[in-house]
Design a protein around this motif. Structure first.
Motif, short mmCIF file in Angstrom:
data_model
loop_
_atom_site.label_atom_id
_atom_site.label_comp_id
_atom_site.label_asym_id
_atom_site.label_seq_id
_atom_site.Cartn_x
_atom_site.Cartn_y
_atom_site.Cartn_z
N LYS A 1 1.14 -1.15 0.32
CA LYS A 1 0.31 -0.19 -0.11
C LYS A 1 0.78 1.52 -0.13
O LYS A 1 0.63 2.52 -0.87
N GLU A 2 1.78 1.17 0.66
CA GLU A 2 2.76 2.53 0.96
C GLU A 2 3.39 2.51 -0.50
O GLU A 2 3.69 4.06 -1.04
N ILE A 3 4.08 1.45 -1.12
CA ILE A 3 4.59 1.54 -1.86
C ILE A 3 3.73 1.82 -3.27
O ILE A 3 4.54 2.72 -4.25
N ALA A 4 2.46 1.78 -3.67
CA ALA A 4 0.85 2.05 -4.69
C ALA A 4 1.20 3.40 -4.11
O ALA A 4 1.32 4.16 -5.21
N PHE A 5 1.14 3.89 -3.11
CA PHE A 5 1.29 5.10 -2.32
C PHE A 5 2.70 6.11 -3.08
O PHE A 5 2.42 7.59 -3.86
N GLU A 6 3.35 5.86 -3.52
CA GLU A 6 4.20 6.03 -3.20
C GLU A 6 4.63 6.42 -5.08
O GLU A 6 5.19 7.97 -5.68
N ILE A 7 3.83 5.99 -5.54
CA ILE A 7 4.32 5.67 -7.14
C ILE A 7 3.58 6.15 -7.71
O ILE A 7 3.04 5.98 -9.03
N GLY A 8 2.57 6.79 -7.05
CA GLY A 8 1.66 8.02 -7.79
C GLY A 8 0.26 7.39 -7.61
O GLY A 8 -0.70 7.23 -8.81
N PHE A 9 -0.16 6.18 -7.29
CA PHE A 9 -1.19 5.41 -7.08
C PHE A 9 -2.49 5.16 -5.74
O PHE A 9 -2.22 5.36 -4.55
N ASP A 10 -3.79 6.04 -5.61
CA ASP A 10 -4.21 6.17 -4.88
C ASP A 10 -4.97 5.48 -4.31
O ASP A 10 -4.84 5.18 -2.53
N GLU A 11 -5.10 3.87 -4.66
CA GLU A 11 -5.55 3.04 -4.27
C GLU A 11 -4.39 1.55 -5.12
O GLU A 11 -4.45 1.09 -5.49
N LEU A 12 -4.97 0.29 -3.82
CA LEU A 12 -4.12 -0.39 -3.61
C LEU A 12 -4.58 -1.41 -4.32
O LEU A 12 -3.13 -2.55 -5.26
N THR A 13 -4.98 -1.47 -5.06
CA THR A 13 -6.37 -2.68 -5.87
C THR A 13 -5.08 -1.95 -7.66
O THR A 13 -5.11 -3.18 -8.49
#
Length: 285
Positions: A253-265
């Protein structure tokens, strides 16, 4: 929270913007380095040349292990993530130099020809030319041993520039490509992706920043990579995701947020589509 360390250039006197390290002495100093562990992945904010003069080993660059032997040179570009193997048995030299060093001393035409400086996405970092390496190291060490420091930076820069140009000449296809009138635009696009990939993966946004059409941008990217603009952007995002998954203890989830995704899915779907594995399966693998 463990993240990939970002390592800036520092030489002993902090004035030359380049440094030549004997690998034997460098490996002896590893336990003394406090800001990062060189045997673990770390991102460099300078350029490096790893030249092997004796022995064998491996060196990891962006999750790929490259074999080392006498005559090997690895070219590392600013922004790449790499790591030394533990208990390395090979010998040689590590040449470090900054972007300021390149911009101040290298001609614009040289920068355009030396593809790996700014175009590491599409060129191999490994070369083998024992004779060329030997000539370069002899000239470089002779200059660094000279008691007269007058014009030393300029001479060292000329030696590095000439060495890189000679390495580049071995790959004529890339050298010809980089003489294309579109090469500066491609490099500008690549730099924009590196700066903005967390904000947008939209081709139109990058075309607008470059003041060209999406069709024109696509033609330029295909000229150098044989891929579409969208594929190039997505591949860079995937590379950053892989770097984070393998080299940090951040959650998905943290990686997703760091590279520009709002949602993990959304990140998971994007990753699986491009890698054919889920982030979890990739990490386990």
């Amino acid at each position: 929270m463990k993240k990939i360390p970002n390592i800036s250039f520092q030489d002993v006197e902090n004035e030359h913007n380049f440094e030549c390290l004997n690998l034997n002495k460098f490996f002896e100093r590893l336990p003394e380095i406090v800001d990062h562990n060189p045997t673990l992945p770390h991102r460099i904010h300078f350029f490096a040349l790893l030249i092997v003069t004796k022995g064998t080993g491996t060196h990891q660059i962006d999750l790929i292990d490259y074999p080392l032997k006498k005559g090997t040179v690895l070219k590392l570009s600013k922004g790449q993530v790499h790591s030394f193997e533990k208990n390395a048995k090979y010998e040689g030299f590590l040449i470090l130099f900054t972007e300021e060093f390149v911009m101040y001393h290298f001609s614009k035409s040289s920068i355009n020809i030396i593809s790996h400086l700014y175009n590491y996405h599409i060129t191999s970092p490994i070369s083998e030319n024992e004779n060329l390496n030997k000539l370069f190291l002899e000239q470089l060490n002779a200059e660094l041993s000279n008691t007269t420091s007058f014009a030393q930076n300029n001479i060292v820069a000329s030696l590095i520039n000439l060495y890189l140009l000679r390495l580049e000449r071995e790959n004529k296809e890339v050298s010809i490509q980089n003489n294309s009138k579109n090469y500066p635009l491609f490099i500008a696009f690549k730099n924009l992706v590196e700066l903005n990939y967390t904000q947008t993966r939209n081709v139109k946004d990058y075309a607008e920043k470059l003041s060209i059409t999406t069709k024109n941008l696509n033609e330029i990217v295909k000229e150098f990579t044989l891929d579409t603009t969208k594929t190039f952007i997505d591949n860079y995002v995937i590379l950053e995701a892989k770097r984070a998954i393998v080299s940090t203890d951040l959650s998905f989830k943290e990686i997703a947020f760091e590279i520009g995704f709002d949602e993990l899915t959304n990140f998971t779907k994007f990753f699986k589509k491009n890698v054919q594995l889920s982030p979890k399966a990739f990490k386990n693998k």
